[in-house]
Design a protein around this motif. Structure first.
Motif, mmCIF file in Angstrom:
data_model
loop_
_atom_site.group_PDB
_atom_site.id
_atom_site.type_symbol
_atom_site.label_atom_id
_atom_site.label_comp_id
_atom_site.label_asym_id
_atom_site.label_seq_id
_atom_site.Cartn_x
_atom_site.Cartn_y
_atom_site.Cartn_z
ATOM 1 N N ASP A 89 31.655 67.152 58.113
ATOM 2 C CA ASP A 89 32.795 67.072 59.370
ATOM 3 C C ASP A 89 32.656 65.231 59.445
ATOM 4 O OD1 ASP A 89 29.993 66.433 60.010
ATOM 5 O OD2 ASP A 89 30.123 68.259 61.459
ATOM 6 N N ALA A 90 33.347 64.943 61.070
ATOM 7 C CA ALA A 90 33.075 63.807 61.346
ATOM 8 C C ALA A 90 32.133 62.991 61.728
ATOM 9 C CB ALA A 90 34.073 64.042 62.124
ATOM 10 N N SER A 91 31.239 63.122 61.780
ATOM 11 C CA SER A 91 30.235 62.802 62.470
ATOM 12 C C SER A 91 29.163 63.012 61.141
ATOM 13 C CB SER A 91 29.245 64.279 63.627
ATOM 14 O OG SER A 91 28.185 65.205 61.850
ATOM 15 N N GLN A 92 29.474 63.361 59.886
ATOM 16 C CA GLN A 92 28.140 63.031 58.720
ATOM 17 C C GLN A 92 29.571 62.355 58.448
ATOM 18 O OE1 GLN A 92 28.863 67.207 57.374
ATOM 19 N NE2 GLN A 92 26.795 67.523 57.022
ATOM 20 N N VAL A 93 30.377 61.720 58.411
ATOM 21 C CA VAL A 93 30.832 60.966 57.939
ATOM 22 C C VAL A 93 31.209 59.197 58.048
ATOM 23 C CG1 VAL A 93 33.720 60.060 57.457
ATOM 24 C CG2 VAL A 93 33.154 62.164 56.695
ATOM 25 N N LEU A 94 30.837 59.903 60.015
ATOM 26 C CA LEU A 94 30.308 58.585 61.155
ATOM 27 C C LEU A 94 29.119 58.040 60.361
ATOM 28 C CD1 LEU A 94 32.477 59.679 63.799
ATOM 29 C CD2 LEU A 94 33.154 57.883 61.560
ATOM 30 N N SER A 95 27.685 58.741 60.253
ATOM 31 C CA SER A 95 26.622 57.640 60.564
ATOM 32 C C SER A 95 26.781 58.125 59.131
ATOM 33 C CB SER A 95 25.802 59.396 60.786
ATOM 34 O OG SER A 95 25.826 60.815 59.593
#
Length: 176
Positions: A89-95
């Motif tokens: 998800d976005a949090s994993q991609v961004l982190s």
């Protein structure tokens, strides 16, 4: 004028390639919808900052995607939180990519186009070294998590090697 045109061409290439990969990631269930949007933004900035940054990002994405698929059935049995296809998800991609995108953009804005990489002669290249080091750490973490859950022996906590922990626990290490 030609340099400015090359910069915009690089950004357009980044947006097109990022959109293609995000749609592919959605279709193959490697990315959630929010992950795909985040991936387009990050990949556009990264590739738009120069091909060497974009290629590094692609290598990290591909390595993580392949590692997620290895032993997926067993991972799902062991971990109820394992999503179908390993969607990020976005949090994993961004982190795992936002800081690198910032480094790539800082290099582009502060140092200009891609060129030769020699961190000892050009301080700007320290940004390239930090970019690669960031992805090396993220890739190591991703691969360790994905392959570590497949280990047949119980993991031990890195800070307390006498203590066993459930597979997938942060700080858990196994011998493969």
């Amino acid at each position: 004028m030609a340099g400015l045109l090359f910069r915009w061409a690089s950004v357009v290439q980044g947006v097109v390639l990022a959109s293609f990969l995000a749609l592919r990631g959605l279709r193959k269930k490697r990315l959630s919808r929010s992950g795909a949007v985040a991936a387009v933004v990050v990949a556009s900035v990264t590739w738009g900052s120069g091909p060497r940054f974009g290629v590094t990002l692609l290598a990290f994405y591909q390595a993580g995607s392949v590692a997620t698929k290895v032993g997926h059935r067993r991972k799902t049995r062991l971990d109820a939180n394992a999503s179908e296809g390993g969607e990020r998800d976005a949090s994993q991609v961004l982190s795992c990519s936002l800081f690198a995108a910032v480094l790539a953009l800082a290099h582009r804005l502060g140092c200009g186009d891609d060129g030769r990489c020699d961190a000892f002669e050009d301080p700007c290249e320290s940004l390239v070294a930090a970019f690669v080091a960031f992805f090396a750490c993220c890739c190591g973490d991703t691969l360790a998590s994905e392959f570590g859950t497949l280990a047949t022996s119980p993991p031990r906590l890195a800070t307390k090697p006498w203590k066993t922990v459930p597979p997938g626990t942060n700080g858990g290490v196994t011998a493969l």
